[in-house]
Motif scaffolding. Structure first.
Motif, PDB file in Angstrom:
ATOM      1  N   ILE A  15      -2.431   7.176   6.423  1.00  0.00           N
ATOM      2  CA  ILE A  15      -3.755   6.726   5.636  1.00  0.00           C
ATOM      3  C   ILE A  15      -2.727   5.791   4.885  1.00  0.00           C
ATOM      4  O   ILE A  15      -1.255   5.675   4.099  1.00  0.00           O
ATOM      5  CB  ILE A  15      -4.547   7.654   4.443  1.00  0.00           C
ATOM      6  N   ARG A  16      -3.836   4.451   4.542  1.00  0.00           N
ATOM      7  CA  ARG A  16      -3.348   3.446   3.329  1.00  0.00           C
ATOM      8  C   ARG A  16      -3.833   3.448   2.359  1.00  0.00           C
ATOM      9  O   ARG A  16      -5.149   2.951   2.826  1.00  0.00           O
ATOM     10  CB  ARG A  16      -2.953   2.047   4.380  1.00  0.00           C
ATOM     11  N   GLY A  17      -3.633   2.473   1.369  1.00  0.00           N
ATOM     12  CA  GLY A  17      -4.103   2.846   0.324  1.00  0.00           C
ATOM     13  C   GLY A  17      -3.322   1.936  -1.249  1.00  0.00           C
ATOM     14  O   GLY A  17      -2.627   1.748  -0.733  1.00  0.00           O
ATOM     15  N   THR A  26      -3.812   1.670  -3.968  1.00  0.00           N
ATOM     16  CA  THR A  26      -3.169   2.726  -5.677  1.00  0.00           C
ATOM     17  C   THR A  26      -3.221   4.137  -5.153  1.00  0.00           C
ATOM     18  O   THR A  26      -4.082   4.869  -3.963  1.00  0.00           O
ATOM     19  CB  THR A  26      -4.946   2.753  -6.372  1.00  0.00           C
ATOM     20  N   ILE A  59      -9.180   9.427  -0.376  1.00  0.00           N
ATOM     21  CA  ILE A  59      -9.293   9.683   1.165  1.00  0.00           C
ATOM     22  C   ILE A  59      -8.797  11.061   1.332  1.00  0.00           C
ATOM     23  O   ILE A  59      -9.338  11.464   2.103  1.00  0.00           O
ATOM     24  CB  ILE A  59      -8.905   8.378   1.278  1.00  0.00           C
ATOM     25  N   GLU A 112     -11.641  -2.558  -3.714  1.00  0.00           N
ATOM     26  CA  GLU A 112     -10.237  -2.125  -2.862  1.00  0.00           C
ATOM     27  C   GLU A 112      -9.644  -1.391  -2.152  1.00  0.00           C
ATOM     28  O   GLU A 112      -8.568  -1.614  -2.075  1.00  0.00           O
ATOM     29  CB  GLU A 112     -10.625  -0.521  -3.864  1.00  0.00           C
ATOM     30  N   MET A 144      -6.956   5.397  -4.624  1.00  0.00           N
ATOM     31  CA  MET A 144      -7.802   5.931  -4.295  1.00  0.00           C
ATOM     32  C   MET A 144      -6.659   6.872  -2.902  1.00  0.00           C
ATOM     33  O   MET A 144      -7.431   7.252  -1.987  1.00  0.00           O
ATOM     34  CB  MET A 144      -7.589   4.350  -3.120  1.00  0.00           C
ATOM     35  N   ILE A 145      -5.514   6.932  -2.727  1.00  0.00           N
ATOM     36  CA  ILE A 145      -5.290   7.415  -1.986  1.00  0.00           C
ATOM     37  C   ILE A 145      -5.342   9.061  -1.598  1.00  0.00           C
ATOM     38  O   ILE A 145      -6.476   9.363  -0.909  1.00  0.00           O
ATOM     39  CB  ILE A 145      -3.267   7.119  -1.862  1.00  0.00           C
ATOM     40  N   ALA A 165       0.874  -1.116   0.076  1.00  0.00           N
ATOM     41  CA  ALA A 165       0.102   0.078   0.132  1.00  0.00           C
ATOM     42  C   ALA A 165       0.970   0.928  -0.367  1.00  0.00           C
ATOM     43  O   ALA A 165       1.950   1.247  -0.061  1.00  0.00           O
ATOM     44  CB  ALA A 165      -0.879   0.212   1.066  1.00  0.00           C
ATOM     45  N   VAL A 185     -15.665   4.821   0.285  1.00  0.00           N
ATOM     46  CA  VAL A 185     -14.434   4.089  -0.533  1.00  0.00           C
ATOM     47  C   VAL A 185     -15.038   2.122  -1.098  1.00  0.00           C
ATOM     48  O   VAL A 185     -15.569   1.932  -0.675  1.00  0.00           O
ATOM     49  CB  VAL A 185     -13.803   3.975   0.418  1.00  0.00           C
ATOM     50  N   GLY A 228      -8.985   0.316   1.936  1.00  0.00           N
ATOM     51  CA  GLY A 228      -8.530   2.243   2.950  1.00  0.00           C
ATOM     52  C   GLY A 228      -7.901   1.563   3.976  1.00  0.00           C
ATOM     53  O   GLY A 228      -9.256   0.441   4.897  1.00  0.00           O
ATOM     54  N   VAL A 239     -13.991   5.308   4.769  1.00  0.00           N
ATOM     55  CA  VAL A 239     -13.315   3.485   4.294  1.00  0.00           C
ATOM     56  C   VAL A 239     -15.351   2.891   4.432  1.00  0.00           C
ATOM     57  O   VAL A 239     -15.019   2.611   3.364  1.00  0.00           O
ATOM     58  CB  VAL A 239     -12.273   3.374   5.223  1.00  0.00           C
TER      59      VAL A 239
END
Length: 389
Positions: A260-262, A264, A271, A232, A267-268, A184, A228, A234, A224
């Motif tokens: 924050i973790r994602g 792609t 968020i 996917e 996606m980050i 991620a 989200v 997050g 999330v």
């Protein structure tokens, strides 16, 4: 070690690994590691080698092996820094640097890279090979720093990049990989709330930032769950909440720190934007000033290139002496993701079979994985060089 070393033996690789394990250094401070790596590299056959230690990133090392008839330059990256962890392994070759340890296995990573380099220095490859010994993976985003300081230009620019990370959950020497995201991306989040302090008995005369910050945390959890795509995924975690000084005074300020973790970069960024919007809404609702600081640096998702990764996985699945494992994505971060956003490439796992997890004070990877990994990666790189495109 003799000059013009051909292939490093298992005993020599173990000696190198143990020495590297004893001298861990923090990000951008890897001077002793840098010197030891250069000492080893200078014992290899220098006929096809070109070594560069860039002034703009002084603990980095780049080694170019000139190929016989190069169609491309294949890059291989290893990270070289340690972590601020006090080692508790009890190993006879434990860290000699107080409160610093190779708790993420970068000593394994470097040993594998040196083994690959020794082999191809003695057996001239078809294509050019570029080895990048990178400082500051654990913090200060060394990959991004290297790119921004213009290191990867001209003959030092790879056409594709590969790198590994050790994995305690995989069998010794197993190769793990997957299409898509391996690691991620991560973003650090700091949020500050400014209201008005006051006496606990007169809340109408104050503006309580404990309440505002608490509502912010509650609302952020819905990002999330409701903003989200669940396929996917997050993660948003706030691990630090600071406010107030005493029980009977309303806090006029509050400070939050989170991550924050994602899987792609898209996606980050989504968020990130939702967090800003929630903060703006809280500010308006509670008549408070709310500021958000987001810092991703170079810790982008490790998104493997589809074509190159398919090629890599196909080779590892069909190689008779390789144990391949298709792995799930991990929510941990790795700054190789930034380089993979700039160059096509693949990151993969090397199994080291340990009960302790990465970043723990008791991490004890099995060093037998080093030679097994070198053999598998040498086979893949040789196969890759045989391909026309």
């Amino acid at each position: 070690m003799e000059t013009h070393q051909i292939d490093l033996s298992e005993a020599q690789l173990l000696q190198i690994y143990q020495h590297l394990h004893q001298i861990p250094e923090l990000a951008m401070q890897e001077k002793e590691t840098h010197a030891y790596l250069l000492e080893i590299i200078h014992h290899f056959d220098q006929t096809y080698l070109e070594i560069w230690t860039p002034e703009v990133l002084p603990t980095a090392i780049l080694v170019l092996i000139h190929g016989k008839a190069p169609k491309r330059t294949i890059g291989y990256r290893t990270d070289i820094d340690g972590l601020p962890v006090a080692e508790k392994t009890g190993l006879p070759f434990a860290s000699q640097h107080p409160n610093v340890m190779h708790a993420c296995g970068h000593d394994i990573h470097m040993s594998v890279a040196l083994g690959l380099l020794a082999h191809f220095a003695a057996h001239q490859p078809q294509d050019n090979l570029l080895f990048f010994f990178q400082p500051a993976e654990e913090s200060l985003n060394g990959g991004k720093t290297a790119f921004e300081r213009g290191i990867f230009k001209g003959k030092w620019c790879p056409d594709e990049f590969y790198g590994l990370h050790d994995n305690p959950d995989l069998p010794v020497g197993a190769i793990g990989c997957r299409m898509g995201t391996l690691f991620a991306g991560t973003t650090e989040v700091d949020v500050d709330f400014y209201g008005k302090g006051g006496h606990a008995a007169f809340p109408q005369d104050a503006n309580d930032m404990v309440v505002a910050a608490s509502q912010f945390i509650n609302q952020v959890q819905t990002i999330v769950s409701r903003s989200v795509d669940p396929i996917e995924g997050g993660v948003i975690t706030f691990g630090k909440f600071e406010a107030g000084t005493i029980r009977n005074v309303i806090a006029g300020r509050a400070h939050l720190e989170g991550t924050i973790r994602g899987l792609t970069q898209k996606m980050i960024e989504h968020i990130d934007q939702r967090i800003k919007e929630v903060a703006a809404g809280i500010g308006q609702s509670y008549q408070a000033k709310v500021t958000v600081q987001l810092n991703q640096g170079g810790y982008w998702p490790v998104e493997n290139n589809p074509q190159l990764t398919h090629n890599f996985i196909t080779y590892m699945k069909t190689a008779t002496d390789v144990q391949f494992v298709e792995t799930a994505p991990a929510m941990t971060g790795e700054d190789f993701g930034y380089l993979l956003a700039k160059f096509p490439g693949t990151m993969f796992w090397l199994g080291v079979a340990d009960d302790s997890q990465l970043h723990s004070a008791t991490l004890t990877p099995n060093p037998q994985a080093i030679q097994i990994g070198i053999k598998a990666i040498t086979g893949f790189i040789t196969h890759r060089m045989s391909e026309k495109a």
